[in-house]
Design a protein around this motif. Structure first.
Motif, mmCIF file in Angstrom:
data_model
loop_
_atom_site.group_PDB
_atom_site.id
_atom_site.type_symbol
_atom_site.label_atom_id
_atom_site.label_comp_id
_atom_site.label_asym_id
_atom_site.label_seq_id
_atom_site.Cartn_x
_atom_site.Cartn_y
_atom_site.Cartn_z
ATOM 1 N N ALA A 34 -66.032 61.625 107.151
ATOM 2 C CA ALA A 34 -66.172 63.052 107.447
ATOM 3 C C ALA A 34 -66.807 63.317 108.813
ATOM 4 C CB ALA A 34 -67.003 63.730 106.359
ATOM 5 N N ASN A 35 -67.513 62.329 109.356
ATOM 6 C CA ASN A 35 -68.170 62.537 110.645
ATOM 7 C C ASN A 35 -67.337 62.062 111.829
ATOM 8 O OD1 ASN A 35 -68.394 59.841 110.049
ATOM 9 N ND2 ASN A 35 -70.432 59.602 110.936
ATOM 10 N N PHE A 36 -66.071 61.661 111.581
ATOM 11 C CA PHE A 36 -65.214 61.247 112.689
ATOM 12 C C PHE A 36 -64.913 62.443 113.587
ATOM 13 C CE2 PHE A 36 -62.991 57.250 110.787
ATOM 14 C CZ PHE A 36 -64.234 56.679 110.592
ATOM 15 N N ARG A 37 -64.893 62.220 114.911
ATOM 16 C CA ARG A 37 -64.729 63.324 115.849
ATOM 17 C C ARG A 37 -63.568 63.137 116.821
ATOM 18 N NH1 ARG A 37 -67.041 65.254 112.536
ATOM 19 N NH2 ARG A 37 -69.106 66.231 112.459
ATOM 20 N N GLN A 38 -62.975 61.955 116.879
ATOM 21 C CA GLN A 38 -61.905 61.709 117.839
ATOM 22 C C GLN A 38 -60.705 61.071 117.152
ATOM 23 O OE1 GLN A 38 -63.100 59.547 121.346
ATOM 24 N NE2 GLN A 38 -65.143 60.494 121.370
ATOM 25 N N VAL A 39 -59.522 61.437 117.652
ATOM 26 C CA VAL A 39 -58.273 60.863 117.160
ATOM 27 C C VAL A 39 -57.441 60.447 118.373
ATOM 28 C CG1 VAL A 39 -56.113 61.285 115.940
ATOM 29 C CG2 VAL A 39 -58.236 62.280 115.084
ATOM 30 N N ARG A 40 -56.862 59.275 118.313
ATOM 31 C CA ARG A 40 -55.901 58.858 119.335
ATOM 32 C C ARG A 40 -54.575 58.595 118.649
ATOM 33 N NH1 ARG A 40 -60.755 57.663 121.195
ATOM 34 N NH2 ARG A 40 -61.148 57.669 123.449
ATOM 35 N N VAL A 41 -53.518 59.109 119.209
ATOM 36 C CA VAL A 41 -52.187 58.978 118.614
ATOM 37 C C VAL A 41 -51.317 58.151 119.549
ATOM 38 C CG1 VAL A 41 -50.175 60.196 117.697
ATOM 39 C CG2 VAL A 41 -52.455 61.239 117.531
ATOM 40 N N VAL A 42 -50.680 57.123 118.995
ATOM 41 C CA VAL A 42 -49.792 56.267 119.777
ATOM 42 C C VAL A 42 -48.356 56.721 119.549
ATOM 43 C CG1 VAL A 42 -48.981 53.910 120.139
ATOM 44 C CG2 VAL A 42 -51.386 54.326 119.572
ATOM 45 N N PHE A 43 -47.665 57.043 120.644
ATOM 46 C CA PHE A 43 -46.264 57.459 120.552
ATOM 47 C C PHE A 43 -45.358 56.360 121.076
ATOM 48 C CE2 PHE A 43 -48.436 61.552 120.765
ATOM 49 C CZ PHE A 43 -47.743 62.293 119.817
ATOM 50 N N ASP A 44 -44.312 56.069 120.346
ATOM 51 C CA ASP A 44 -43.250 55.198 120.837
ATOM 52 C C ASP A 44 -42.002 55.534 120.034
ATOM 53 O OD1 ASP A 44 -41.421 53.004 121.251
ATOM 54 O OD2 ASP A 44 -43.102 51.893 122.118
ATOM 55 N N GLU A 45 -41.020 56.079 120.695
ATOM 56 C CA GLU A 45 -39.839 56.569 119.963
ATOM 57 C C GLU A 45 -39.006 55.439 119.372
ATOM 58 O OE1 GLU A 45 -36.906 57.037 123.875
ATOM 59 O OE2 GLU A 45 -37.781 58.810 122.915
ATOM 60 N N LEU B 131 -48.688 47.297 114.066
ATOM 61 C CA LEU B 131 -49.640 47.704 115.100
ATOM 62 C C LEU B 131 -50.979 48.091 114.466
ATOM 63 C CD1 LEU B 131 -50.512 48.481 117.949
ATOM 64 C CD2 LEU B 131 -49.453 50.727 117.578
ATOM 65 N N GLU B 132 -50.926 48.846 113.372
ATOM 66 C CA GLU B 132 -52.158 49.232 112.683
ATOM 67 C C GLU B 132 -52.954 47.987 112.278
ATOM 68 O OE1 GLU B 132 -53.537 51.939 108.862
ATOM 69 O OE2 GLU B 132 -51.678 50.800 108.762
ATOM 70 N N SER B 133 -52.252 47.004 111.738
ATOM 71 C CA SER B 133 -52.903 45.763 111.320
ATOM 72 C C SER B 133 -53.575 45.077 112.502
ATOM 73 C CB SER B 133 -51.871 44.831 110.681
ATOM 74 O OG SER B 133 -52.360 43.520 110.569
ATOM 75 N N HIS B 134 -52.886 44.995 113.624
ATOM 76 C CA HIS B 134 -53.461 44.355 114.811
ATOM 77 C C HIS B 134 -54.698 45.111 115.300
ATOM 78 C CE1 HIS B 134 -49.833 41.897 115.047
ATOM 79 N NE2 HIS B 134 -50.411 41.213 116.021
ATOM 80 N N LEU B 135 -54.609 46.435 115.353
ATOM 81 C CA LEU B 135 -55.730 47.220 115.859
ATOM 82 C C LEU B 135 -56.953 47.099 114.944
ATOM 83 C CD1 LEU B 135 -53.908 50.458 117.094
ATOM 84 C CD2 LEU B 135 -54.891 48.630 118.498
ATOM 85 N N ILE B 136 -56.730 47.089 113.632
ATOM 86 C CA ILE B 136 -57.840 46.921 112.687
ATOM 87 C C ILE B 136 -58.527 45.581 112.921
ATOM 88 C CG2 ILE B 136 -58.399 46.526 110.245
ATOM 89 C CD1 ILE B 136 -56.241 48.616 109.566
ATOM 90 N N GLN C 177 -54.760 49.973 127.237
ATOM 91 C CA GLN C 177 -55.064 51.379 127.483
ATOM 92 C C GLN C 177 -56.280 51.815 126.672
ATOM 93 O OE1 GLN C 177 -51.726 54.020 127.355
ATOM 94 N NE2 GLN C 177 -52.982 55.875 127.258
ATOM 95 N N LEU C 178 -56.345 51.392 125.420
ATOM 96 C CA LEU C 178 -57.504 51.741 124.581
ATOM 97 C C LEU C 178 -58.783 51.099 125.122
ATOM 98 C CD1 LEU C 178 -55.855 51.385 121.046
ATOM 99 C CD2 LEU C 178 -56.487 53.513 122.194
ATOM 100 N N ARG C 179 -58.651 49.868 125.643
ATOM 101 C CA ARG C 179 -59.826 49.207 126.222
ATOM 102 C C ARG C 179 -60.314 49.950 127.467
ATOM 103 N NH1 ARG C 179 -60.554 43.882 129.461
ATOM 104 N NH2 ARG C 179 -62.743 43.386 129.033
ATOM 105 N N SER C 180 -59.384 50.465 128.256
ATOM 106 C CA SER C 180 -59.778 51.204 129.456
ATOM 107 C C SER C 180 -60.530 52.485 129.105
ATOM 108 C CB SER C 180 -58.544 51.541 130.297
ATOM 109 O OG SER C 180 -57.753 52.546 129.668
ATOM 110 N N GLU C 181 -60.336 52.963 127.874
ATOM 111 C CA GLU C 181 -61.029 54.170 127.413
ATOM 112 C C GLU C 181 -62.306 53.831 126.647
ATOM 113 O OE1 GLU C 181 -58.359 56.745 125.309
ATOM 114 O OE2 GLU C 181 -56.764 56.492 126.770
ATOM 115 N N GLY C 182 -62.667 52.539 126.612
ATOM 116 C CA GLY C 182 -63.937 52.137 126.022
ATOM 117 C C GLY C 182 -63.893 51.766 124.562
ATOM 118 N N LEU C 183 -62.704 51.690 123.962
ATOM 119 C CA LEU C 183 -62.642 51.352 122.540
ATOM 120 C C LEU C 183 -62.812 49.866 122.265
ATOM 121 C CD1 LEU C 183 -61.503 54.283 122.434
ATOM 122 C CD2 LEU C 183 -60.191 53.539 120.445
ATOM 123 N N PHE C 184 -62.599 49.040 123.258
ATOM 124 C CA PHE C 184 -62.813 47.594 123.124
ATOM 125 C C PHE C 184 -63.689 47.130 124.273
ATOM 126 C CE2 PHE C 184 -58.725 48.297 121.005
ATOM 127 C CZ PHE C 184 -58.903 47.599 119.819
#
Length: 524
Positions: A11-22, A32-37, A76-83
């Motif tokens: 409930a205290n989550f404040r950010q969402v990132r959405v990955v798009f690839d058609e 991808l979800e498995s790898h990111l987890i 890209q996620l690492r450049s935003e500080g997630l890793f």
């Protein structure tokens, strides 16, 4: 997102990132979800709130093409500080390798499914049970144990509205009945080896619903005033029978625990008996060919555990090689060679596996340093064929061969990950249960090849693990050279199966070197 935020834990989550690839389909999204987890859990910067109710290494059309984009998404996620770390750095870490968020093989998932099914049946009727998972080095026994610990916690705590995927592999176990069966149960994992135990504790500290207090020594179990409902025992073959312990304190504790549990200091009682006395359900993970000291459980006892589980249809065998890139035939071939029974097909078809012999230890050390620069986790290992002088005198060298001088591991805890470890030599007690990318194994003069008899033999005087050859005065057991050969053979069997990408070998005994070289398809 609304569903996730309805969960109190999110409930205290404040950010969402959405990955798009058609081009992504559902299989690619789940992959991808498995790898990111797994990467997030291995990086350790954040606490991963996901469950692990069942990710299997699924095959899907053009999987490798889809996966090529995963690294770009990560960057890209690492450049935003997630890793904080790179993918190789994460995947070399214990937080990644021992994570409960692993992708199970079909074989591992089948074992977990069968154990869960039987366990819930037994819990429902109030009985007791014993299950066994058996497997060679690298088949993922420890991973299955850690996975089960997290999965049981997830089933116990799940919210049917928000907390699990209904099409996950183990979805059928996420039902109110099982949730109630697990509520308030004490669940623990017993890890006999100190180094591996500390690594698992670190993983549990980073994992929601798990606690480092659940990671136990055999003495913790025996001396506890409370009982456990479920105990998983990793490396069961390293549980002790009654023997001279590493300290006088532990000798006294062994006796006291026997008296408290059984009314007398019964010398026949082992740490296995403590586990059985203090828990209603046990899940043992074992490999009888990894006993390395006289104090370890006897082979007959390990066979008895397995036979009991088989009689109850609770024995599961893991065969798929998850560590060594050369595959299961490599492990079987190494063990056959060390038994003096080379198999014509045991060490063939190793693919790109980097298997090399060295006549110059200095060159092997240089190559291990080079592999460590390239891949990380390249270490020198050796049999206990040299005294540990540097333990008391840090300026002394332990292993001296030609012009090469080396020291044993400077710590017993988490040695592999220490900054100094690449310049040291690890013993069996620091590496059992761990992965390396490259292992440089020094086979010492404790193991030799007798050209007259055509047999592997031991040189007792060259084996310096005091506890590794000590007779058992308590039980009146004297260990012969053949007994010692079994322990030393098992030690080298462990050391030679640590390397994921390659194994480099230096052999002190010339006859043994030629015997091994003749039966191994070296890369040089």
């Amino acid at each position: 997102m609304r569903q996730h935020l309805a969960s109190p834990s999110k409930a205290n989550f404040r950010q969402v990132r959405v990955v798009f690839d058609e081009t992504f389909n559902k299989s690619a999204c789940l992959d991808l979800e498995s790898h990111l987890i797994r990467w997030l859990a291995g990086d350790g910067q954040f606490e991963v709130a996901n469950g692990n109710e069942g990710i299997v290494d699924a095959r899907y059309y053009e999987r490798e093409i889809y996966r090529e984009s995963f690294a770009d998404i990560f960057d890209q996620l690492r450049s935003e500080g997630l890793f904080r770390q790179t993918i190789p750095e994460i995947e070399n870490s214990d937080l990644f390798k021992l994570s409960p968020f692993k992708v199970l093989t079909t074989e591992q998932a089948s074992a977990v499914e069968n154990i869960l099914e039987g366990l819930f049946q037994d819990l429902a009727v109030g009985g007791t049970s014993t299950s066994v998972i058996e497997g060679h080095p690298g088949t993922g026994k420890t991973i299955v144990a850690i996975y089960l610990m997290k999965l049981l916690a997830d089933i116990r705590d799940y919210d049917s509205a928000v907390d699990f995927e209904p099409d996950s592999v183990f979805a059928e176990h996420f039902v109110p009945e099982n949730r109630e069966l697990l509520r308030d149960l004490r669940v623990g994992i017993v890890v006999p080896q100190q180094s591996l135990r500390e690594s698992i504790k670190r993983v549990f500290r980073k994992t929601p619903k798990l606690s480092q207090a659940q990671v136990l020594t055999p003495f913790d179990v025996g001396a506890s005033a409370e009982e456990w409902d479920i105990l998983l025992v990793d490396e069961t073959h390293r549980l002790n029978q009654r023997a001279n312990q590493s300290s006088g304190v532990n000798n006294k504790r062994f006796s006291s625990i026997n008296q408290d549990l059984f009314g007398a200091d019964d010398l026949s009682k082992t740490q296995l008996d403590w586990v059985r006395a203090k828990s209603r359900h046990q899940i043992f993970l074992l490999d009888a060919e990894q006993t390395v000291r006289p104090a370890d459980l006897p082979l007959a006892t390990l066979r008895g555990i397995l036979e009991r589980a088989r009689a109850d249809n609770r024995a599961f065998h893991l065969m798929t090689q998850m560590r060594v890139a050369a595959g299961s035939d490599y492990v079987a071939g190494i063990r056959a060679l060390l038994r003096g029974e080379p198999s014509p097909d045991g060490l063939r078809g190793l693919g790109d596996y980097d298997l090399r012999f060295f006549d110059d230890l200095g060159e092997m050390r240089r190559q291990i340093h080079a592999r460590n620069e390239e891949h990380g986790l390249a270490r020198l290992l050796a049999g206990y064929a040299w005294k540990w002088r540097s333990r008391k005198d840090r300026s002394a060298f332990d292993i001296e061969i030609d012009d090469v001088q080396l020291r044993w591991n400077s710590t017993d805890k988490d040695w592999i990950n220490q900054p100094t470890s690449v310049n040291e030599v690890g013993s069996i007690h620091t590496v059992q249960g761990y992965d390396l990318n490259y292992a440089g194994v020094i086979i010492g003069p404790d193991l030799r090849f007798d050209t007259v008899s055509g047999r592997l033999v031991v040189d007792r005087a060259s084996y310096h693990d005091t506890k590794g050859k000590e007779n058992n005065k308590q039980l009146g057991v004297v260990y012969s050279d053949d007994d010692l050969l079994t322990f030393i053979r098992n030690i080298y069997g462990v050391l030679l199966t640590r390397g994921i990408l390659g194994t480099y070998i230096y052999v002190c005994d010339p006859a043994l070197r030629e015997y091994l070289r003749a039966h191994m398809p070296v890369s040089e």
